[in-house]
Motif scaffolding. Sequence first.
Motif, PDB file in Angstrom:
ATOM      1  N   UNK A  80       0.852  -1.180  -0.064  1.00  0.00           N
ATOM      2  CA  UNK A  80       0.157  -0.059   0.011  1.00  0.00           C
ATOM      3  C   UNK A  80       0.962   1.242  -0.176  1.00  0.00           C
ATOM      4  N   UNK A  81       2.104   1.093   0.941  1.00  0.00           N
ATOM      5  CA  UNK A  81       2.938   2.365   0.730  1.00  0.00           C
ATOM      6  C   UNK A  81       3.499   2.484  -0.786  1.00  0.00           C
ATOM      7  N   UNK A  82       3.823   1.400  -1.133  1.00  0.00           N
ATOM      8  CA  UNK A  82       4.533   1.470  -2.578  1.00  0.00           C
ATOM      9  C   UNK A  82       3.480   2.202  -3.686  1.00  0.00           C
ATOM     10  N   UNK A  83       2.193   1.694  -3.692  1.00  0.00           N
ATOM     11  CA  UNK A  83       1.460   2.188  -4.622  1.00  0.00           C
ATOM     12  C   UNK A  83       0.910   3.636  -4.443  1.00  0.00           C
ATOM     13  N   UNK A  84       0.860   4.149  -3.146  1.00  0.00           N
ATOM     14  CA  UNK A  84       0.526   5.526  -2.680  1.00  0.00           C
ATOM     15  C   UNK A  84       1.669   6.384  -3.137  1.00  0.00           C
ATOM     16  N   UNK A  85       2.820   5.840  -2.695  1.00  0.00           N
ATOM     17  CA  UNK A  85       3.952   6.837  -2.965  1.00  0.00           C
ATOM     18  C   UNK A  85       4.238   7.007  -4.670  1.00  0.00           C
ATOM     19  N   UNK A  86       3.780   5.916  -5.419  1.00  0.00           N
ATOM     20  CA  UNK A  86       4.038   6.096  -6.640  1.00  0.00           C
ATOM     21  C   UNK A  86       2.944   7.081  -7.311  1.00  0.00           C
ATOM     22  N   UNK A  87       1.853   7.138  -6.856  1.00  0.00           N
ATOM     23  CA  UNK A  87       0.895   8.143  -7.303  1.00  0.00           C
ATOM     24  C   UNK A  87       1.659   9.693  -7.269  1.00  0.00           C
ATOM     25  N   UNK A  88       2.019   9.872  -6.184  1.00  0.00           N
ATOM     26  CA  UNK A  88       2.804  11.356  -5.936  1.00  0.00           C
ATOM     27  C   UNK A  88       4.085  11.418  -6.598  1.00  0.00           C
ATOM     28  N   UNK A  89       4.814  10.292  -7.058  1.00  0.00           N
ATOM     29  CA  UNK A  89       6.136  10.303  -7.745  1.00  0.00           C
ATOM     30  C   UNK A  89       5.486  10.664  -9.104  1.00  0.00           C
ATOM     31  N   UNK A  90       4.578  10.219  -9.581  1.00  0.00           N
ATOM     32  CA  UNK A  90       4.173  10.482 -10.951  1.00  0.00           C
ATOM     33  C   UNK A  90       3.466  11.915 -11.070  1.00  0.00           C
ATOM     34  N   UNK A  91       3.483  12.713 -10.171  1.00  0.00           N
ATOM     35  CA  UNK A  91       2.715  13.907 -10.107  1.00  0.00           C
ATOM     36  C   UNK A  91       1.502  14.122  -9.944  1.00  0.00           C
ATOM     37  N   UNK A  92       0.762  12.882  -9.575  1.00  0.00           N
ATOM     38  CA  UNK A  92      -0.558  13.157  -9.474  1.00  0.00           C
ATOM     39  C   UNK A  92      -0.938  13.436  -8.001  1.00  0.00           C
ATOM     40  N   UNK A  93      -2.180  13.769  -7.876  1.00  0.00           N
ATOM     41  CA  UNK A  93      -2.807  14.328  -6.568  1.00  0.00           C
ATOM     42  C   UNK A  93      -3.759  13.209  -6.086  1.00  0.00           C
ATOM     43  N   UNK A  94      -3.611  12.365  -5.002  1.00  0.00           N
ATOM     44  CA  UNK A  94      -4.427  11.366  -4.831  1.00  0.00           C
ATOM     45  C   UNK A  94      -5.939  11.838  -4.544  1.00  0.00           C
ATOM     46  N   UNK A  95      -7.025  11.426  -5.206  1.00  0.00           N
ATOM     47  CA  UNK A  95      -8.339  11.795  -5.210  1.00  0.00           C
ATOM     48  C   UNK A  95      -9.032  11.585  -3.746  1.00  0.00           C
ATOM     49  N   UNK A  96     -10.288  12.308  -3.751  1.00  0.00           N
ATOM     50  CA  UNK A  96     -10.656  11.770  -2.377  1.00  0.00           C
ATOM     51  C   UNK A  96     -11.271  10.599  -2.414  1.00  0.00           C
ATOM     52  N   UNK A  97     -11.899   9.689  -3.394  1.00  0.00           N
ATOM     53  CA  UNK A  97     -12.092   8.457  -3.211  1.00  0.00           C
ATOM     54  C   UNK A  97     -11.006   7.452  -2.661  1.00  0.00           C
TER      55      UNK A  97
END
Length: 281
Positions: free
Chosen positions: A151-168
């Motif tokens: 879960x940490x790997x996936x969440x970190x990947x979101x931000x490394x790709x310049x994405x902002x995690x959605x509210x969902x």
Amino acid sequence: LETGNPSAALTLFETACRDRRTVALTENVYLYTNAITAAAAISDHERALELLSRMNNLGVKPNMKTMTALVGACLASGVPDLAFDIYRRISNPDGYAMLQGIRALCGFGKVKEAFEMLSGKKSRVLSGKQRMFAYKSMVESALQRGDYDTARTVFSHILRKGKIPSKDIYESIFESLILFPKTVGGLAPVVHLDDDSIAKFQFLLFVLDTVMARNLPCEGPLYSAILSYGSKLGSLPRKVASLLVSARSPDTSRGMKMIDESQATSSSIVSSWEELFLRYD
């Protein structure tokens, strides 16, 4: 289907198939795909498989949309392993089909394989919205199985790709961690301080640290979840939650100051809230 009544759509299709005057009109991929989509909407994958078998017997060749609808029917019925077996038969999946394949993998715990699929070159077919939904499915599946590292790997990947995690994604984190179990008989269940609850609290701190490291605002629900859960756990989590309240600067919406730098010593400086939690003395 467009009126939101898939059962009626299936009944109409079957009636047309039994009528000698209209049966020939039903023998096309478009109508059979719609029928399988209707079966998916009522979570009946066996009906969807039966429709596919009838297509093949009639010599009607299923297309990508047909197979994607079949994958969706299996997902809706709670058989993700079968859904992924069907997905693998799609030679050149589009974005929606790939998303369904990722959801299928997550459905039976193959989050790492799903992450590899999302990280591959073929994932370029995914739209931004589909990609975010895929992230949500992976984080959700990993947390439900207690796999915090993935879960940490996936969440970190979101931000490394310049994405902002959605509210969902934030909502799925809170729901998957089951921070606040539903009341039983009007009484709120007691939340115990144990290895599992500590791991959950630590993961929430990790999410906060990761967001702050990217200079993104701390979402209100995340902040509230950390404070509420820390308070319920008591002991060290409650102390850290209290420090979090004290450190939140009222003149900025983008972060929190962990220490007073003018009074800090080299031994007191920590780089994150999670580190503070681990090193707290």
